[in-house]
Design a protein around this motif. Structure first.
Motif, PDB file in Angstrom:
ATOM      1  N   PHE A  54      91.824  29.101  21.666  1.00 25.94           N
ATOM      2  CA  PHE A  54      90.905  28.122  22.248  1.00 25.94           C
ATOM      3  C   PHE A  54      89.647  27.994  21.400  1.00 25.94           C
ATOM      4  O   PHE A  54      89.179  26.889  21.101  1.00 25.94           O
ATOM      5  CB  PHE A  54      90.546  28.541  23.671  1.00 25.94           C
ATOM      6  CG  PHE A  54      89.502  27.687  24.321  1.00 25.94           C
ATOM      7  CD1 PHE A  54      89.819  26.451  24.857  1.00 25.94           C
ATOM      8  CD2 PHE A  54      88.177  28.115  24.390  1.00 25.94           C
ATOM      9  CE1 PHE A  54      88.845  25.658  25.458  1.00 25.94           C
ATOM     10  CE2 PHE A  54      87.206  27.341  24.988  1.00 25.94           C
ATOM     11  CZ  PHE A  54      87.535  26.110  25.523  1.00 25.94           C
ATOM     12  N   GLU A  57      90.413  26.211  18.151  1.00 27.65           N
ATOM     13  CA  GLU A  57      90.686  24.771  18.332  1.00 27.65           C
ATOM     14  C   GLU A  57      89.413  23.951  18.395  1.00 27.65           C
ATOM     15  O   GLU A  57      89.306  22.898  17.777  1.00 27.65           O
ATOM     16  CB  GLU A  57      91.524  24.589  19.601  1.00 27.65           C
ATOM     17  CG  GLU A  57      92.306  23.289  19.647  1.00 27.65           C
ATOM     18  CD  GLU A  57      91.493  22.146  20.220  1.00 27.65           C
ATOM     19  OE1 GLU A  57      91.750  20.993  19.850  1.00 27.65           O
ATOM     20  OE2 GLU A  57      90.615  22.433  21.040  1.00 27.65           O
ATOM     21  N   HIS A  61      87.222  21.426  14.926  1.00 28.87           N
ATOM     22  CA  HIS A  61      87.067  19.972  15.012  1.00 28.87           C
ATOM     23  C   HIS A  61      85.615  19.502  14.990  1.00 28.87           C
ATOM     24  O   HIS A  61      85.340  18.332  15.206  1.00 28.87           O
ATOM     25  CB  HIS A  61      87.765  19.443  16.265  1.00 28.87           C
ATOM     26  CG  HIS A  61      89.260  19.537  16.200  1.00 28.87           C
ATOM     27  ND1 HIS A  61      89.963  20.643  16.643  1.00 28.87           N
ATOM     28  CD2 HIS A  61      90.194  18.685  15.723  1.00 28.87           C
ATOM     29  CE1 HIS A  61      91.252  20.450  16.450  1.00 28.87           C
ATOM     30  NE2 HIS A  61      91.425  19.269  15.900  1.00 28.87           N
ATOM     31  N   ASP A 259      98.739  22.018  14.316  1.00 28.94           N
ATOM     32  CA  ASP A 259      97.838  21.622  15.395  1.00 28.94           C
ATOM     33  C   ASP A 259      98.520  21.753  16.751  1.00 28.94           C
ATOM     34  O   ASP A 259      97.922  22.247  17.721  1.00 28.94           O
ATOM     35  CB  ASP A 259      97.373  20.185  15.155  1.00 28.94           C
ATOM     36  CG  ASP A 259      96.274  19.766  16.114  1.00 28.94           C
ATOM     37  OD1 ASP A 259      95.320  20.542  16.289  1.00 28.94           O
ATOM     38  OD2 ASP A 259      96.368  18.658  16.691  1.00 28.94           O
ATOM     39  N   GLN A 263      97.367  24.131  19.918  1.00 32.75           N
ATOM     40  CA  GLN A 263      96.955  23.516  21.178  1.00 32.75           C
ATOM     41  C   GLN A 263      97.785  23.976  22.364  1.00 32.75           C
ATOM     42  O   GLN A 263      97.268  24.087  23.479  1.00 32.75           O
ATOM     43  CB  GLN A 263      97.030  21.988  21.050  1.00 32.75           C
ATOM     44  CG  GLN A 263      95.930  21.404  20.189  1.00 32.75           C
ATOM     45  CD  GLN A 263      95.751  19.909  20.428  1.00 32.75           C
ATOM     46  OE1 GLN A 263      96.032  19.412  21.515  1.00 32.75           O
ATOM     47  NE2 GLN A 263      95.282  19.212  19.412  1.00 32.75           N
ATOM     48  N   SER A 266      95.967  27.117  23.212  1.00 36.28           N
ATOM     49  CA  SER A 266      94.524  27.001  23.446  1.00 36.28           C
ATOM     50  C   SER A 266      94.209  26.230  24.724  1.00 36.28           C
ATOM     51  O   SER A 266      93.210  26.504  25.389  1.00 36.28           O
ATOM     52  CB  SER A 266      93.851  26.312  22.250  1.00 36.28           C
ATOM     53  OG  SER A 266      94.200  24.944  22.173  1.00 36.28           O
ATOM     54  N   LYS A 267      95.051  25.284  25.094  1.00 38.13           N
ATOM     55  CA  LYS A 267      94.809  24.519  26.319  1.00 38.13           C
ATOM     56  C   LYS A 267      94.890  25.399  27.569  1.00 38.13           C
ATOM     57  O   LYS A 267      94.353  25.043  28.615  1.00 38.13           O
ATOM     58  CB  LYS A 267      95.816  23.365  26.428  1.00 38.13           C
ATOM     59  CG  LYS A 267      95.528  22.220  25.455  1.00 38.13           C
ATOM     60  CD  LYS A 267      96.521  21.088  25.617  1.00 38.13           C
ATOM     61  CE  LYS A 267      96.181  19.931  24.686  1.00 38.13           C
ATOM     62  NZ  LYS A 267      97.165  18.824  24.786  1.00 38.13           N
TER      63      LYS A 267
END
Length: 379
Positions: A54, A57, A61, A259, A263, A266-267
């Motif tokens: 998380f 991620e 960005h 990616d 994710q 991490s979500k």
């Protein structure tokens, strides 16, 4: 001015966290789905998998070339002020202790900015507020959570070293040594508990200066750094910000396969963290595990001491206008969920941190609106 629609947006952002919390609580207290060992395993899943990914991620960005470095300087200075004050308190006050300084540092400085802070400042200050809150979250992940991780690992390694020192070869009953620190000014005894070779040892007599009871400092630091190197939380933010610099410098995009792999885990970061907190609450005898006095103590540090240190720093570096206001409000965002996960994993006052997260999210909205109204008079 923030309106009811904006308040509703904040509530929408916070309610799903409490759903995960209730599910975690109910899975143990009402439905008996998990036992104690399984609960510990869930916390380790969060600590070593979902949270590092998380952190990676969201740091990967950000555009580090467009950060407001005056704002970052004020944020950094405020945390340095808090660290110095806590260090002096631990060293000079009879009520001070190293362990409570660590917990107080978490309460004063670490915020749940991404989940609560972004929806809170967006209706107040628009894209500027969102951008600044995200920047503070990235710096928190890179510097301040890493510092917390280092201190916690230092403490645990020192305790494990003392366990090895005190443990006799024949391994009879556990050796008990009491730590005479005051419990955060509340009286009583602060007892350190370490586990080694499946036996529990209550350790660390702060009144003893015996060299035989402590690891040499260089050896201690070597053990700490080796453990940090093996800890995925040390990598998440560093690799994330490194990729942010590279991708924004040369306009690169992360491969979709990489990616997607990041994710998918991490979500689940915040959801599993809140679920783990609900499990922890269910294992306690009382809903407010730390008691009312420590609950008030945590809220005062979070919503008064933290913003006060930020106000001093913001004035010192010359922030003004909306940037100054956002700096104060983001310091009053409720407690970081990650700080609770670390506290649970390293066995240092998780009941205080869990209470700070839960009640902090309840009172943060009226507190932030009050700060917003007062700061509107400051030009």
């Amino acid at each position: 001015m923030i309106g009811w629609e904006d308040v509703y947006k904040v509530v929408v952002a916070v309610v799903p966290l409490y759903v995960a919390l209730v599910l975690g609580y109910g899975s143990v207290r009402w439905w008996n789905i998990f036992n104690k060992e399984q609960c510990d395993a869930i916390n380790r899943l969060v600590c070593y998998f979902t949270l590092p990914l998380f952190v990676f991620e969201f740091t990967a960005h950000i555009d580090p070339f467009k950060m407001d470095y005056m704002f970052i300087a004020a944020d950094t200075m405020s945390k340095i002020i808090i660290v110095l004050v806590l260090a002096l308190w631990a060293k000079c006050s009879t009520k001070g202790s190293f362990c409570w300084s660590i917990t107080s540092y978490s309460l004063c400085t670490l915020t749940n900015a991404l989940v609560v802070g972004v929806p809170m400042v967006k209706p107040m200050y628009g894209p500027l507020g969102v951008d600044l809150v995200v920047q503070s979250s990235v710096v928190q992940a890179i510097i301040w959570l890493t510092l917390l991780l280092f201190i916690l690992e230092f403490r645990r390694t020192r305790i494990e070293g003392m366990t090895t020192t005190f443990q006799p070869k024949s391994k009879p009953k556990p050796i008990i040594v009491i730590n005479n620190n005051n419990l955060g000014g509340g009286g009583g005894k602060d007892v350190e508990v370490a586990t080694n070779l499946n036996e529990e040892f209550i350790l660390e007599d702060n009144n003893s200066d015996s060299a035989s009871s402590r690891l040499p400092f260089c050896k201690l630091m070597k053990h700490v750094w080796l453990k940090l190197v093996m800890n995925p939380n040390s990598y998440g933010c560093v690799i994330g910000i490194s990729w942010a610099f590279i991708s924004n410098r040369w306009n690169l995009e992360m491969p979709s396969m990489v990616d997607g792999s990041i994710q998918i885990m991490s979500k689940a970061g915040m959801g599993t963290a809140m679920f783990g907190m609900g499990i922890f609450m269910a294992l306690q005898e009382k809903l407010i595990a730390c008691g009312p006095s420590l609950t008030v103590y945590g809220l005062v540090l979070k919503f008064i001491a933290g913003p006060a240190a930020m106000a001093i720093s913001a004035i010192a570096v010359g922030l003004h206008g909306d940037v100054f206001r956002v700096a104060i409000i983001q310091a009053a965002v409720p407690q970081s969920i990650t700080s609770f996960i670390y506290a649970k994993e390293y066995g240092l006052h998780p009941e205080v941190l869990s209470t700070a997260v839960i009640f902090g999210m309840i009172v943060s909205l009226p507190v932030s609106v009050a700060y917003y109204a007062v700061l509107e008079f400051i030009h």
